[in-house]
Enzyme design. Structure first.
Site, mmCIF file in Angstrom:
data_model
loop_
_atom_site.group_PDB
_atom_site.id
_atom_site.type_symbol
_atom_site.label_atom_id
_atom_site.label_comp_id
_atom_site.label_asym_id
_atom_site.label_seq_id
_atom_site.Cartn_x
_atom_site.Cartn_y
_atom_site.Cartn_z
ATOM 1 N N VAL A 60 0.867 -1.175 0.000
ATOM 2 C CA VAL A 60 0.000 0.000 0.000
ATOM 3 C C VAL A 60 0.907 1.228 0.000
ATOM 4 C CG1 VAL A 60 -1.939 1.163 1.092
ATOM 5 C CG2 VAL A 60 -1.690 -1.305 1.349
ATOM 6 N N SER A 61 0.573 2.199 -0.830
ATOM 7 C CA SER A 61 1.469 3.345 -1.026
ATOM 8 C C SER A 61 1.700 4.117 0.266
ATOM 9 C CB SER A 61 0.901 4.269 -2.105
ATOM 10 O OG SER A 61 -0.359 4.808 -1.710
ATOM 11 N N ASP A 62 0.606 4.534 0.929
ATOM 12 C CA ASP A 62 0.787 5.367 2.116
ATOM 13 C C ASP A 62 1.387 4.582 3.274
ATOM 14 O OD1 ASP A 62 -1.544 3.913 2.414
ATOM 15 O OD2 ASP A 62 -2.784 5.601 3.037
ATOM 16 N N CYS A 63 1.065 3.300 3.378
ATOM 17 C CA CYS A 63 1.649 2.466 4.439
ATOM 18 C C CYS A 63 3.156 2.330 4.239
ATOM 19 C CB CYS A 63 1.000 1.084 4.444
ATOM 20 S SG CYS A 63 -0.774 1.123 4.744
ATOM 21 N N GLU A 112 4.730 5.811 5.168
ATOM 22 C CA GLU A 112 4.713 6.086 6.611
ATOM 23 C C GLU A 112 5.658 5.144 7.361
ATOM 24 O OE1 GLU A 112 3.379 8.654 7.758
ATOM 25 O OE2 GLU A 112 1.575 9.194 6.648
#
Length: 721
Positions: free
Chosen positions: A447-450, A453
């Protein structure tokens, strides 16, 4: 302690003392109901006592805080109590009311016994989440009663053993009949009922398996669709084309007589393919979809048997790749349940694939004080842990010795969660080496945002002198590969240039939404751009750029493109629409933080100024903020009835990082958070925090710790120190 409806009507419950949550070093978590004689040798952990709201949970009561930092510290102390040794913060990631049907139907169809303690607690959960007035169920726990929610949960209760004469079933059946009965349930509901042999496949719109054999070069190829949509369409095409159904049992015969408003044998199911209750119909059919469905119904009658088998053989090969890529977890519980049924039909009950899928059932059912339910995924492990690490550093808590163990646990868990292999060839999946998932490494999906982050969190530990001794745990080459994939996920084609989506970049024209068959969800056919994913990706890349020279020019370009998308996504009133949290408040926080990371603040940037002014205009009289989940459905800001700690924290984070000049606005918000804090340092759940597909709410239980810590810590650094 709350008295739940299940207790008021005398439903049985299990002994809370006997529940244990098993968690391994990769974050896999499942519940175990032990024998009474094992209680003494297998004591409950504090976080299990907390999760079940047990009287045994002991928490020291700290001194009353007088500053924001003291308040953040008290919350951090509480959070440390409920961390597992693996580093994760287990929680019940609940809300959707259409998940249990998959688990229960898969078990019933495959003759997999559901343990009595699971049945008891699943019944409790469904009963305790019924609508308090009419007794039905909605798409999610806080929704109005819908045909889909009521029908699915009624069927689950009956399959789990609740009598049709129980007052819960009597009341729900009345609601279901008023909504048109099972004939008016949406597409997925019709499919589950057909597998149970209480509905007929001719009343379900077709999903031809031949589409998986199309050339990938075709822009309509299903492997270009959004990952969740294609993951469900794959096994659904198998069972619907084979018209798979289980043998009729006495209970299923009873259900045939209970869920319809007319006699089962008199129904012409073929006339009800498009019959959907108006309350459920979030995304109506287009004329193009209706034309396609009518054509495919005719095609289904003339398709050669050899072609059907060849197509389904190809579909099953893709299913096996999904099983291999996810350690048999599958991307989420819905497709996992369908895949379990397909594996049972293809390979039988003694096969390796079926038994592994069976074993994974327990990963997605989670117990809580209301009862047990099937979660949205197998948890929120990587997402929450990444935030925890970051916010302890941003709040200044990482400098304190008492949090070293918590930070080390979080850090090591993230290191173990990084993908060290790519997916199986021919999976139609992007590269994942070096990236991170939302939940666990075994779940297998980037997942991009995971990813952004998690990389940011790991680098925060690496760059702090106090934790220099952890540097050897980091594989720098692997982190660079993660950055490589993250950069590849940015949308740089014809659609939404500069944005980031969730799992992949956009692979197909959004016009494919015209053939969205789901009826209850919008924007699910292809990947879409998300402000929050773009914000997080920009945040991760800007932090990486500060400390590493790797691919600096490419990262500069990606950040510039991402920031441009964020600015262009702002609405006329200064807001940003959020797709993964409620709603304008959530997206506004992320957007302002991303813009601050590139030096754009209230006094220097009109976009930031409009964003802050929009949020400030929504402040309530008590100093807090409250936005209703209705905002997500209507795409218009809808104020909630009572201010909420999590949403107030979101706004404060955005305002503080944007350097909003009116301190009084911020002071009032901070005071509200401190006033709401309980004596032991934690906060109560107040309202649902998350959303997906614009219409389904989902809880993020750890947000009520993480975001107040961040907001209070940032305030302390800005104004108290």
């Amino acid at each position: 302690m709350s008295v739940y409806y299940s207790e008021k009507i005398g439903l049985p419950k299990t002994d809370p003392q006997r529940w244990r949550l098993r968690v391994n070093e990769l974050g896999r978590q499942y519940w175990d109901y032990i024998e009474e004689e094992d209680l003494e040798n297998d004591p409950q952990t504090p976080y299990v006592q907390y999760l079940l709201k047990g009287d045994e949970f002991e928490c020291p009561v700290p001194e009353k805080p007088h500053t924001a930092f003291e308040s953040a510290r008290n919350c951090a102390d509480f959070l440390a109590l409920i961390q597992d040794e693996s580093g994760v913060f287990p929680c019940q990631y609940k809300g959707p009311m259409f998940m249990n049907i998959g688990y229960v139907v898969a078990c019933y169809f495959t003759n997999t016994p559901i343990p009595d303690h699971v049945k008891t607690e699943m019944i409790r959960y469904i009963v305790n989440t019924a609508h308090p007035v009419d007794g039905g169920w909605g798409l999610h726990e806080w929704d109005k009663s819908t045909c889909f929610g009521t029908c699915m949960n009624y069927v689950v209760l009956r399959l789990l053993g609740l009598s049709k004469d129980n007052p819960v079933c009597t009341k729900a059946r009345k609601v279901l009949h008023a909504l048109g009965g099972a004939l008016a349930t949406p597409y997925w509901g019709k499919a589950w009922l057909s597998l149970l042999n209480v509905y007929k496949w001719e009343g379900v719109n077709p999903a031809p398996p031949e589409m998986w054999n199309l050339p990938y070069s075709l822009k309509i190829h299903p492997c270009r669709w959004w990952v969740h949509t294609r993951a469900i369409a794959l096994p659904l095409s198998y069972v619907s084309s084979y018209k798979s159904q289980m043998p009729l049992t006495p209970l299923l015969k009873e259900l045939r007589n209970e869920i319809f408003v007319q006699d089962f044998d008199t129904i012409d199911f073929s006339k009800h393919r498009n019959n959907v209750c108006g309350i459920d119909l979030y995304y109506p059919h287009t004329s193009l979809l209706d034309f396609a469905n009518n054509f495919l119904v005719g095609y289904d009658k003339i398709r050669p048997t050899w072609l059907l088998k060849e197509s389904n053989d190809a579909a099953y090969e893709l299913i096996k790749k999904e099983l291999a890529n996810t350690e048999h977890l599958c991307i989420a519980p819905v497709n996992a349940a369908f895949n379990t049924i397909v594996a049972y039909l293809e390979e039988g009950p003694k096969s390796y694939n079926f038994k592994r899928l069976q074993d994974r059932f327990k990963d997605v059912i989670f117990h809580g004080p209301q009862g047990m339910t099937t979660m949205g995924t197998n948890g929120t492990q990587v997402w929450d842990t990444s935030f925890c690490l970051q916010y302890f550093f941003m709040a200044g808590l990482a400098d304190l010795d008492e949090y070293e163990e918590l930070i080390v646990r979080c850090f090591k868990f993230l290191i173990r969660s990084q993908f060290t292999t790519d997916t199986v060839d021919g999976s139609y999946r992007d590269k994942r080496l070096g990236c991170f998932p939302f939940s666990t490494k075994e779940q297998g999906y980037t997942v991009s945002d995971c990813t952004a982050e998690a990389i940011k969190a790991i680098l925060m530990v690496r760059n702090h002198s106090k934790f220099a001794y952890l540097g050897d745990y980091i594989d720098e080459d692997l982190l660079k590969k993660g950055i490589d994939v993250l950069l590849s996920l940015q949308n740089v084609g014809s659609y939404h240039f500069g944005s980031f989506s969730t799992y992949e970049s956009i692979r197909a024209n959004p016009a494919l939404e015209k053939i969205n068959p789901a009826e209850v969800f919008g924007n699910i056919m292809v990947e879409y751009p998300y402000v929050e994913c773009t914000d997080s990706s920009v945040l991760g890349l800007t932090y990486f750029r500060e400390h590493w020279d790797y691919r600096r020019d490419d990262i500069d370009i990606a950040i510039e493109r991402g920031v441009k998308f964020i600015c262009e996504a702002q609405q006329e009133d200064g807001s940003w629409y959020g797709c993964w949290g409620v709603c304008f408040t959530y997206a506004g926080m992320f957007a302002l933080e991303a813009l601050a990371s590139v030096g754009q603040y209230y006094e220097t940037n009109e976009i930031v100024r409009k964003g802050c002014d929009f949020l400030v205009s929504k402040q309530m009289a008590d100093g807090g903020w409250s936005e209703s989940i209705k905002s997500c459905e209507t795409h218009t800001y809808v104020r909630g009835k009572k201010s909420m700690v999590v949403q107030t924290s979101w706004v404060l984070i955005g305002l503080i990082l944007a350097k909003y000049p009116d301190k009084e606005v911020i002071d009032r918000g901070v005071q509200l958070i401190m006033n709401r804090q309980k004596a032991r340092g934690d906060f109560d759940f107040e309202a649902v925090e998350g959303i997906f597909n614009h219409s389904c709410g989902i809880e993020y239980p750890n947000y009520k710790f993480l975001f107040p810590i961040k907001a209070l810590g940032l305030y302390s650094k800005e104004y108290e120190q």
